[in-house]
Motif scaffolding. Structure first.
Motif, PDB file in Angstrom:
ATOM      1  N   GLY A  93       6.489  -5.661   1.856  1.00 10.81           N
ATOM      2  CA  GLY A  93       5.210  -6.355   1.974  1.00 10.81           C
ATOM      3  C   GLY A  93       4.989  -7.019   3.310  1.00 10.81           C
ATOM      4  N   MET A  94       6.049  -7.293   4.038  1.00  8.68           N
ATOM      5  CA  MET A  94       5.906  -7.918   5.353  1.00  8.68           C
ATOM      6  C   MET A  94       7.112  -7.621   6.232  1.00  8.68           C
ATOM      7  N   VAL A 108       3.436 -20.889   1.050  1.00 12.91           N
ATOM      8  CA  VAL A 108       3.657 -20.430  -0.318  1.00 12.91           C
ATOM      9  C   VAL A 108       2.634 -19.381  -0.718  1.00 12.91           C
ATOM     10  N   ASP A 109       1.375 -19.599  -0.345  1.00 13.43           N
ATOM     11  CA  ASP A 109       0.292 -18.690  -0.739  1.00 13.43           C
ATOM     12  C   ASP A 109       0.538 -17.270  -0.243  1.00 13.43           C
ATOM     13  N   ARG A 110       1.106 -17.139   0.945  1.00 13.27           N
ATOM     14  CA  ARG A 110       1.383 -15.804   1.481  1.00 13.27           C
ATOM     15  C   ARG A 110       2.470 -15.116   0.669  1.00 13.27           C
ATOM     16  N   LEU A 111       3.468 -15.866   0.246  1.00  6.23           N
ATOM     17  CA  LEU A 111       4.581 -15.274  -0.493  1.00  6.23           C
ATOM     18  C   LEU A 111       4.187 -14.830  -1.896  1.00  6.23           C
ATOM     19  N   VAL A 112       3.327 -15.588  -2.559  1.00  6.72           N
ATOM     20  CA  VAL A 112       2.982 -15.253  -3.946  1.00  6.72           C
ATOM     21  C   VAL A 112       2.140 -13.983  -4.035  1.00  6.72           C
ATOM     22  N   LYS A 113       1.650 -13.489  -2.914  1.00 12.49           N
ATOM     23  CA  LYS A 113       0.891 -12.239  -2.924  1.00 12.49           C
ATOM     24  C   LYS A 113       1.805 -11.015  -2.955  1.00 12.49           C
ATOM     25  N   LEU A 114       3.100 -11.238  -2.759  1.00  5.61           N
ATOM     26  CA  LEU A 114       4.057 -10.139  -2.809  1.00  5.61           C
ATOM     27  C   LEU A 114       4.384  -9.799  -4.259  1.00  5.61           C
ATOM     28  N   PRO A 115       4.640  -8.523  -4.571  1.00  2.00           N
ATOM     29  CA  PRO A 115       4.934  -8.133  -5.951  1.00  2.00           C
ATOM     30  C   PRO A 115       6.202  -8.792  -6.469  1.00  2.00           C
ATOM     31  N   GLY A 116       6.099  -9.372  -7.677  1.00  5.45           N
ATOM     32  CA  GLY A 116       7.274  -9.974  -8.299  1.00  5.45           C
ATOM     33  C   GLY A 116       7.569 -11.384  -7.844  1.00  5.45           C
ATOM     34  N   VAL A 117       6.772 -11.916  -6.916  1.00  3.12           N
ATOM     35  CA  VAL A 117       7.005 -13.269  -6.411  1.00  3.12           C
ATOM     36  C   VAL A 117       5.971 -14.217  -6.996  1.00  3.12           C
ATOM     37  N   ALA A 167       4.991   4.815  -5.357  1.00  8.80           N
ATOM     38  CA  ALA A 167       5.760   3.936  -4.480  1.00  8.80           C
ATOM     39  C   ALA A 167       5.459   2.475  -4.778  1.00  8.80           C
ATOM     40  N   LEU A 168       4.192   2.151  -5.004  1.00 11.22           N
ATOM     41  CA  LEU A 168       3.822   0.768  -5.312  1.00 11.22           C
ATOM     42  C   LEU A 168       4.411   0.318  -6.647  1.00 11.22           C
ATOM     43  N   ILE A 169       4.413   1.222  -7.614  1.00  9.66           N
ATOM     44  CA  ILE A 169       5.017   0.900  -8.918  1.00  9.66           C
ATOM     45  C   ILE A 169       6.504   0.652  -8.751  1.00  9.66           C
ATOM     46  N   ALA A 170       7.161   1.476  -7.926  1.00  6.44           N
ATOM     47  CA  ALA A 170       8.586   1.298  -7.672  1.00  6.44           C
ATOM     48  C   ALA A 170       8.872  -0.027  -6.982  1.00  6.44           C
ATOM     49  N   LEU A 171       7.886  -0.534  -6.263  1.00  5.16           N
ATOM     50  CA  LEU A 171       8.049  -1.818  -5.575  1.00  5.16           C
ATOM     51  C   LEU A 171       7.758  -3.006  -6.472  1.00  5.16           C
ATOM     52  N   GLY A 172       7.298  -2.733  -7.697  1.00  5.10           N
ATOM     53  CA  GLY A 172       7.110  -3.823  -8.651  1.00  5.10           C
ATOM     54  C   GLY A 172       5.682  -4.086  -9.092  1.00  5.10           C
ATOM     55  N   TYR A 173       4.716  -3.354  -8.557  1.00 10.13           N
ATOM     56  CA  TYR A 173       3.330  -3.553  -8.980  1.00 10.13           C
ATOM     57  C   TYR A 173       3.071  -2.837 -10.305  1.00 10.13           C
ATOM     58  N   LYS A 174       2.179  -3.395 -11.113  1.00  8.90           N
ATOM     59  CA  LYS A 174       1.814  -2.775 -12.375  1.00  8.90           C
ATOM     60  C   LYS A 174       0.998  -1.510 -12.081  1.00  8.90           C
ATOM     61  N   ARG A 197       0.584   1.589   3.094  1.00  7.91           N
ATOM     62  CA  ARG A 197       0.401   0.470   4.012  1.00  7.91           C
ATOM     63  C   ARG A 197      -0.946  -0.217   3.774  1.00  7.91           C
ATOM     64  N   LEU A 198      -2.013   0.589   3.668  1.00  9.77           N
ATOM     65  CA  LEU A 198      -3.347   0.029   3.461  1.00  9.77           C
ATOM     66  C   LEU A 198      -3.449  -0.678   2.108  1.00  9.77           C
ATOM     67  N   ALA A 199      -2.822  -0.091   1.089  1.00  8.23           N
ATOM     68  CA  ALA A 199      -2.869  -0.694  -0.246  1.00  8.23           C
ATOM     69  C   ALA A 199      -2.110  -2.022  -0.264  1.00  8.23           C
ATOM     70  N   LEU A 200      -0.966  -2.075   0.426  1.00  8.79           N
ATOM     71  CA  LEU A 200      -0.209  -3.323   0.506  1.00  8.79           C
ATOM     72  C   LEU A 200      -1.014  -4.406   1.216  1.00  8.79           C
ATOM     73  N   ARG A 201      -1.729  -4.015   2.258  1.00  5.77           N
ATOM     74  CA  ARG A 201      -2.585  -4.976   2.963  1.00  5.77           C
ATOM     75  C   ARG A 201      -3.725  -5.447   2.057  1.00  5.77           C
ATOM     76  N   GLN A 202      -4.262  -4.505   1.273  1.00  7.52           N
ATOM     77  CA  GLN A 202      -5.335  -4.841   0.341  1.00  7.52           C
ATOM     78  C   GLN A 202      -4.843  -5.827  -0.712  1.00  7.52           C
ATOM     79  N   LEU A 203      -3.650  -5.587  -1.238  1.00  8.55           N
ATOM     80  CA  LEU A 203      -3.097  -6.454  -2.283  1.00  8.55           C
ATOM     81  C   LEU A 203      -2.719  -7.831  -1.729  1.00  8.55           C
ATOM     82  N   ALA A 204      -2.410  -7.888  -0.451  1.00  9.50           N
ATOM     83  CA  ALA A 204      -2.004  -9.161   0.149  1.00  9.50           C
ATOM     84  C   ALA A 204      -3.182  -9.986   0.664  1.00  9.50           C
ATOM     85  N   SER A 205      -4.367  -9.382   0.666  1.00  9.29           N
ATOM     86  CA  SER A 205      -5.532 -10.068   1.228  1.00  9.29           C
ATOM     87  C   SER A 205      -6.136 -11.042   0.226  1.00  9.29           C
TER      88      SER A 205
END
Length: 205
Positions: A93-94, A108-117, A167-174, A197-205
């Motif tokens: 994620g980063m 903290v807000d940046r970290l909670v956007k990561l999957p599983g955090v 890949a995103l599911i393997a990283l912990g996203y539903k 990469r784009l999806a991870l940026r989208q999920l972190a925004s």
């Protein structure tokens, strides 16, 4: 312990790669997406710094494009409640420098956007990692957000999207969240790692 692998990159299916050494042994290695983006094309030579995790019923090998990334991974798995899977998701994620900066800033807000955090895990990461990373330096400038030219030879949009979702599911996203994120960023001729990469940026925004 296996600390470094050099050989021919024969398969790339995020978050896994297979590197075959001169001895003819193919090592299956899990890598964070930040490493995956920088890998060469299949058939070319690749070098990864590795960490082997040995559990009762599982031996797993994790690979990183740099020793600094591996060092951060090893610090992360020392944190209570953070195992290799979550550490890999964090590094997907980063970038390492971005994580260090996030910890230094107490974001903290940046970290909670990561999957599983969740919030508790994020707060624990800040508390435990702030001391461990206090002497870590930040490289001059964060890596570019543009995808690497090295990519998986995927030409079909549907195949690339399916691989990105997996890949995103393997990283912990539903599954539903992963599918929605990939759909929002999908475009013609998109390759799987670009979509990830784009999806991870989208999920972190």
């Amino acid at each position: 312990m296996i600390g470094r692998i050099r050989g021919t990159l024969i398969e790339k299916i995020p978050p896994f790669v297979i590197i075959e050494t001169t001895a003819g042994v193919g090592y299956e290695i899990q890598v964070p997406m930040t490493t995956f983006y920088q890998l060469p094309e299949e058939g070319e030579q690749a070098i990864l710094s590795t960490h082997m995790s040995i559990a009762e019923n599982l031996h797993a090998l994790y690979g990183f494009i740099s020793t600094k990334d591996r060092a951060l991974f090893r610090e992360l798995i020392k944190v209570n409640g953070v195992g290799p899977k979550l550490a890999l998701a964090i590094l997907s994620g980063m970038e390492t420098d971005e994580f260090v900066m996030t910890v230094h800033d107490g974001n903290v807000d940046r970290l909670v956007k990561l999957p599983g955090v969740g919030k508790k895990t994020a707060e624990r990461l800040l508390v435990e990692m702030s001391d461990r990373l206090k002497d870590w330096s930040i490289s001059a400038g964060l890596p570019s957000s543009q995808p690497s030219e090295a990519s998986i030879a995927q030409t079909a949009k549907t195949d690339a999207s399916q691989e990105a979702v997996s890949a995103l599911i393997a990283l912990g996203y539903k599954p539903q969240i992963a599918s929605k994120a990939v759909t929002q960023v999908a475009h013609d001729d998109a390759k799987s790692e670009e979509l990830i990469r784009l999806a991870l940026r989208q999920l972190a925004s």
